[in-house]
Design a protein around this motif. Structure first.
Motif, short mmCIF file in Angstrom:
data_model
loop_
_atom_site.label_atom_id
_atom_site.label_comp_id
_atom_site.label_asym_id
_atom_site.label_seq_id
_atom_site.Cartn_x
_atom_site.Cartn_y
_atom_site.Cartn_z
N VAL A 1 129.26 8.50 4.44
CA VAL A 1 129.68 9.72 5.13
C VAL A 1 130.25 9.39 6.51
N SER A 2 130.98 10.33 7.06
CA SER A 2 131.59 10.15 8.37
C SER A 2 130.80 10.88 9.44
N GLY A 3 131.18 10.59 10.68
CA GLY A 3 130.62 11.32 11.81
C GLY A 3 131.56 12.45 12.18
N GLY A 4 131.55 12.80 13.47
CA GLY A 4 132.41 13.90 13.93
C GLY A 4 131.79 15.25 13.62
N ASP A 5 132.52 16.31 13.95
CA ASP A 5 132.00 17.68 13.81
C ASP A 5 132.21 18.28 12.42
N THR A 6 133.31 17.92 11.77
CA THR A 6 133.67 18.61 10.52
C THR A 6 132.57 18.58 9.46
N PRO A 7 131.88 17.44 9.27
CA PRO A 7 130.92 17.40 8.15
C PRO A 7 129.64 18.21 8.38
N VAL B 1 130.49 5.50 7.25
CA VAL B 1 131.79 4.82 7.28
C VAL B 1 132.04 4.22 8.65
N ASP B 2 131.35 4.78 9.65
CA ASP B 2 131.51 4.20 10.99
C ASP B 2 130.36 4.68 11.88
N GLU B 3 130.26 4.01 13.03
CA GLU B 3 129.19 4.38 13.98
C GLU B 3 129.64 4.00 15.37
N ARG B 4 129.21 4.79 16.32
CA ARG B 4 129.49 4.42 17.71
C ARG B 4 128.35 3.51 18.17
N CYS B 5 128.67 2.49 18.94
CA CYS B 5 127.65 1.52 19.39
C CYS B 5 126.90 2.08 20.59
N SER C 1 125.97 9.38 18.71
CA SER C 1 125.56 8.60 17.53
C SER C 1 125.75 9.41 16.26
N ASN C 2 126.54 8.89 15.32
CA ASN C 2 126.76 9.61 14.06
C ASN C 2 125.46 9.73 13.27
N PHE C 3 124.70 8.63 13.24
CA PHE C 3 123.41 8.68 12.51
C PHE C 3 122.45 9.60 13.25
N LEU D 1 135.59 11.17 4.35
CA LEU D 1 136.28 10.77 5.58
C LEU D 1 136.73 11.99 6.35
N GLY D 2 136.86 11.82 7.66
CA GLY D 2 137.52 12.82 8.49
C GLY D 2 138.84 12.20 8.93
N MET D 3 139.60 12.94 9.73
CA MET D 3 140.84 12.40 10.28
C MET D 3 141.05 12.97 11.67
N GLY D 4 141.44 12.11 12.57
CA GLY D 4 141.76 12.59 13.92
C GLY D 4 143.21 13.02 13.99
N GLY E 1 145.70 10.53 13.35
CA GLY E 1 145.74 9.94 12.02
C GLY E 1 144.69 8.88 11.78
N HIS E 2 143.78 8.71 12.77
CA HIS E 2 142.71 7.72 12.52
C HIS E 2 141.75 8.27 11.48
N THR E 3 141.07 7.36 10.80
CA THR E 3 140.00 7.76 9.89
C THR E 3 138.92 6.70 9.95
N ALA E 4 137.68 7.06 9.66
CA ALA E 4 136.54 6.19 10.00
C ALA E 4 136.75 5.83 11.47
N SER E 5 136.63 4.55 11.82
CA SER E 5 137.03 4.17 13.19
C SER E 5 138.17 3.16 13.09
N ASP F 1 132.68 1.15 21.97
CA ASP F 1 132.58 0.17 20.89
C ASP F 1 132.07 0.89 19.65
N ARG F 2 132.60 0.49 18.51
CA ARG F 2 132.22 1.11 17.24
C ARG F 2 132.14 0.08 16.14
N LEU F 3 131.53 0.48 15.05
CA LEU F 3 131.56 -0.30 13.81
C LEU F 3 132.29 0.55 12.78
N SER G 1 145.32 22.24 14.86
CA SER G 1 145.87 21.21 15.79
C SER G 1 146.17 19.90 15.06
N LYS G 2 145.88 19.79 13.76
CA LYS G 2 146.19 18.55 13.05
C LYS G 2 147.25 18.78 11.97
N GLU G 3 147.87 19.99 11.95
CA GLU G 3 148.82 20.31 10.86
C GLU G 3 149.91 19.25 10.73
C1 6PG Z 1 133.91 9.27 14.09
C2 6PG Z 1 134.39 9.78 12.76
C3 6PG Z 1 135.86 10.04 12.82
C4 6PG Z 1 136.00 11.51 12.51
C5 6PG Z 1 137.34 12.03 12.96
C6 6PG Z 1 137.40 13.56 12.79
O1 6PG Z 1 132.91 8.57 14.13
O2 6PG Z 1 134.52 9.68 15.08
O3 6PG Z 1 134.00 9.08 11.69
O4 6PG Z 1 136.65 9.28 11.98
O5 6PG Z 1 135.84 11.70 11.10
O6 6PG Z 1 137.49 11.69 14.33
O7 6PG Z 1 136.39 14.11 13.62
P1 6PG Z 1 136.11 15.70 13.62
O8 6PG Z 1 135.47 15.98 12.28
O9 6PG Z 1 135.14 15.90 14.75
O10 6PG Z 1 137.45 16.38 13.79
#
Ligand code: 6PG
Length: 246
Positions: free
Chosen positions: A42-48, A74-78, A86-88, A145-148, A151-155, A181-183, A204-206
């Motif tokens: 799973v990803s971090g961020g707000d969407t999930p 899929v990723d984590e902030r250090c 922290s995503n976890f 996955l999420g997407m910034g 266009g980033h995904t994971a980190s 720093d991230r993994l 804002s991501k259209e």
């Molecule tokens: C992270 C996420 C990152 C996230 C996107 C979208 O650790 O930052 O894994 O890839 O999925 O930045 O974030 P939002 O869901 O907050 O828009």
């Protein structure tokens, strides 16, 4: 773009979260029936967050074979687990703490270690869990996955060497918001999953979504997510008209 991409556009985040929870439950049942276990990243961020919440409630909670489910990131902030970035750490409250998951089936990335060491430790954990030999790749049943907006995904961020990584399973990187720093899992791992699902709120991501789904030959990390054997699904909260013929 992946030849068999499935695109689901709904007007509300709740509708998308319901779709994601349904897919999680369905894939978990299928995987356990087929192989006796279910591995998901799973990803971090707000969407999930809303999707995670739905997984703790019926009808989804009781359908999912939690005792045979392994959750990875899929990723984590250090940062320390109790740090708000922290995503976890953020997944623990209101999600993991409500699931009957045995502790050994929850696989957080070691964000508390030095990034290089953390990447090596998690890579070893993947090799051990998936019993990998001779450079084989982990095959997650499902990856969310999420997407910034960039266009980033994971980190995996635009213009970084991680975009071209072919061998490593986990990399230490730096970037994003917060710029720390991230993994991150690498593209070869993401593209080896049975199903890869993007959950993105268009707001804002259209423009980025349209570019990615049009398969623009650009270097956006999200464009490079094309599962070799698996399914690619985009779940988008937004106005279909705004997203063109996405
Ligand atoms: C992270 C996420 C990152 C996230 C996107 C979208 O650790 O930052 O894994 O890839 O999925 O930045 O974030 P939002 O869901 O907050 O828009």
């Amino acid at each position: 773009m992946h030849p068999a991409v499935i695109i689901i556009i709904k007007r509300t985040a709740f509708q998308i979260a319901m779709q994601a929870a349904e897919l999680f439950a369905e894939t978990a049942v299928e995987a356990v029936k087929k192989s006796g276990q279910f591995s998901v990243a799973v990803s971090g961020g707000d969407t999930p967050r809303l999707f995670f919440h739905l997984l703790t409630k019926n009808p989804f909670h009781s359908r999912i074979p939690w005792e045979k489910t392994d959750i990875f990131w899929v990723d984590e902030r250090c940062v320390p687990v109790n740090h708000p970035a922290s995503n976890f750490g953020t997944a623990r409250v209101g999600f993991l703490d409500l699931l009957p998951l045995p502790k050994q089936r929850i696989h957080p990335m070691p964000g508390e270690l030095m990034p290089e060491q953390g990447a090596q430790v998690y890579e070893k954990e993947l090799i051990c869990f998936f019993e990998l030999k001779n450079g084989n790749l982990p095959a997650f049943d499902l990856i969310f996955l999420g997407m910034g907006k960039d266009g980033h995904t994971a980190s995996i961020f635009p213009g970084q060497p991680s975009l071209d990584e072919k061998n490593k399973l986990v990399l230490p990187v730096m970037g994003g918001e917060p710029n720390v720093d991230r993994l991150t899992l690498t593209l070869p791992v993401l593209n080896n999953a049975g199903k890869v699902v993007f959950i993105v709120t268009a707001l804002s991501k259209e423009r980025t979504i349209r570019k990615v789904l049009a398969g623009d030959p650009c270097d956006l990390p999200a464009v490079k997510v094309n599962p070799v054997h698996g399914e690619l699904i985009w779940m988008i909260t937004g106005d279909p008209a705004l997203l063109g013929d996405a």
